[in-house]
Design an enzyme around this catalytic site. Structure first.
Site, PDB file in Angstrom:
ATOM      1  N   ASP A 196      10.450  -3.001  -0.916  1.00  0.00           N
ATOM      2  CA  ASP A 196       9.332  -2.119  -1.250  1.00  0.00           C
ATOM      3  C   ASP A 196       9.918  -0.761  -1.628  1.00  0.00           C
ATOM      4  OD1 ASP A 196       7.133  -0.452  -1.346  1.00  0.00           O
ATOM      5  OD2 ASP A 196       6.166  -1.314   0.426  1.00  0.00           O
ATOM      6  N   HIS A 197       9.836  -0.432  -2.912  1.00  0.00           N
ATOM      7  CA  HIS A 197      10.485   0.789  -3.396  1.00  0.00           C
ATOM      8  C   HIS A 197       9.796   2.057  -2.895  1.00  0.00           C
ATOM      9  CE1 HIS A 197      13.423   2.905  -5.588  1.00  0.00           C
ATOM     10  NE2 HIS A 197      13.542   2.085  -6.624  1.00  0.00           N
TER      11      HIS A 197
END
Length: 451
Positions: free
Chosen positions: A423-424
């Protein structure tokens, strides 16, 4: 006697519906409190429902395979001393044929009318059954074998008196899985369900899906209801894919020393009763790498004031498991506290429980990071979707011998690919790259784990 109606109970975890998978009783059966009456499938697990009453089964109100809401009546019981005496018969013997109410023409529910009734007794639980070919196995083991496509006649038994155990079936299935793609199955001549021809153009047409024309051969298309685990999985994957910005990185790894360690552990007396595989070293590598990059073990949480990132200082290690019921992701709680042997035992229990369909909702809650072993399907690498509530998932590809340059020379080595999706919003590029590099480093040199 009195008639009691039992409704589908709330089994927890916020679930509102369940499918009646298998009835374990039939009308006329005598049951005691807490006897299992049926198996239900929720979106997360297979659950056995115990009887809340002692008495005689009256009517099964919901057929197998139907999904109903919590609170729906599913079964009736005839309770009280008269019902039990009638079910047991004289001196506790075979059930006696019930008498109809005089002049009414009616009989007790579940016994039919007019003729002497035959009542099916409750199945004895867990009793080994010998088949015509001499295989001894308990009913749950036979069901597991059917689900995994295992012919018990070909399984080597290790249990007492030559009984086939759960581990025997699982081991045989894993060995057979190596050859699963050698033969392509043929199309069946008959399909169970068909899709009726739509009267209006469905939404799917916008995506290039053509409906069957009216009068077309219905055997060319089948419809599979989306429910249970498949329904929950699809919802979770869509939520994850469209809420968390995924980024995937991967690295090819020389895992020869991991394979050597696995071989030594298998030969060690300390691991004589424990199944050991490269997944064990992978799990230890992920736990080790999490300590060095804690953000991959965090979670993005939306709040009324905006958002926050929860960094967990523990590892509930999820293992994506392909089961007869679909994809499940149970997790090992506080995996960071387990040594090699305890972690191996936990992985074995998790895998066996998932394959039997006995994974509980609690086992699937609270995961912090997940491993998916796509190598068992012969895949080299992939871009997995993050499990909701987590920030990272690691995929381990197949381990196979390939040419590899070692000290300037090309040699055959055991090579795999480690990939990770993140999850950036939570993990930046340097963090995810450092984490995957650490996992790869452990697979290349498991001695790093001794620190």
């Amino acid at each position: 006697m009195s008639t009691q109606t039992f409704t589908l109970p709330d089994v927890g975890e916020g679930l509102t519906e369940a499918e009646i998978v298998t009835w374990k009783v039939a009308p006329g059966d005598t049951v005691a409190v807490n006897d299992v009456i049926c198996e239900i499938e929720t979106a997360k697990s297979l659950v056995e429902l115990p009887s809340p009453h002692a008495g005689v089964v009256g009517e099964l109100l919901v057929p197998e395979g139907r999904t109903v809401d919590v609170g729906t009546p599913i079964i009736t019981f005839l309770t009280g001393a008269p019902a039990l005496r009638q079910a047991q018969g004289p001196e506790g013997g075979a059930p006696a044929a019930p008498a109809a109410e005089e002049g009414s023409g009616s009989v007790l529910v579940g016994y039919g009318s007019g003729h002497e009734a035959t009542s099916r007794r409750r199945r004895p639980a867990e009793r080994p059954v010998r088949s015509s070919v001499g295989v001894i196995a308990k009913p749950p083991i036979r069901k597991l074998a059917r689900d995994l496509g295992v012919d018990l006649a070909h399984v080597t038994p290790t249990g007492a008196d030559g009984e086939v155990t759960r581990d025997d079936v699982v081991k045989h299935a894993e060995q057979a899985s190596v050859f699963r793609n050698i033969q392509t199955p043929e199309w069946g001549d008959v399909r169970e369900e068909t899709v009726p021809a739509p009267q209006t153009a469905p939404v799917g047409l916008a995506r290039g899906i053509s409906p069957a024309r009216p009068g077309a051969d219905a055997s060319r298309t089948e419809s599979i209801p989306v429910k249970g685990v498949r329904k929950a999985t699809s919802s979770a994957m869509v939520q994850s894919a469209y809420s968390a910005p995924h980024v995937t990185v991967w690295k090819e790894v020389d895992a020869s020393r991991t394979m050597e360690l696995v071989k030594r552990l298998k030969a060690s007396p300390d691991f004589a009763d424990i199944k050991v595989s490269p997944l064990l070293i992978m799990a230890r590598a992920v736990i080790w790498a999490v300590r060095r990059t804690p953000m991959v073990n965090a979670a993005w949480i939306d709040t009324e004031d905006g958002a926050e990132i929860a960094v967990r200082h523990y590892v509930n290690l999820g293992i994506a498991a392909a089961t007869p019921r679909g994809l499940l992701v149970p997790n090992i709680k506080d995996a960071q506290d387990l040594g090699m042997k305890d972690l191996a035992r936990a992985l074995n229990r998790l895998t066996a429980t998932a394959r039997e369909g006995k994974t509980t909702p609690a086992d699937q809650q609270g995961g912090t990071i997940t491993i998916t072993n796509i190598g068992v399907f012969g895949m080299d690498a992939g871009t997995p979707i993050i499990n909701p509530g987590e920030a990272g998932i690691v995929a381990m590809g197949t381990i196979s011998q390939k040419p590899w340059v070692v000290d300037g020379e090309v040699r055959p080595r055991w090579v795999t690919t480690v990939a990770g999706s993140f999850d950036h919003r939570v993990v930046d590029g340097d963090g995810m790259s450092r984490f995957i590099a650490d996992v790869a480093a452990v697979l290349e040199e498991p001695a790093l784990l001794v620190d």
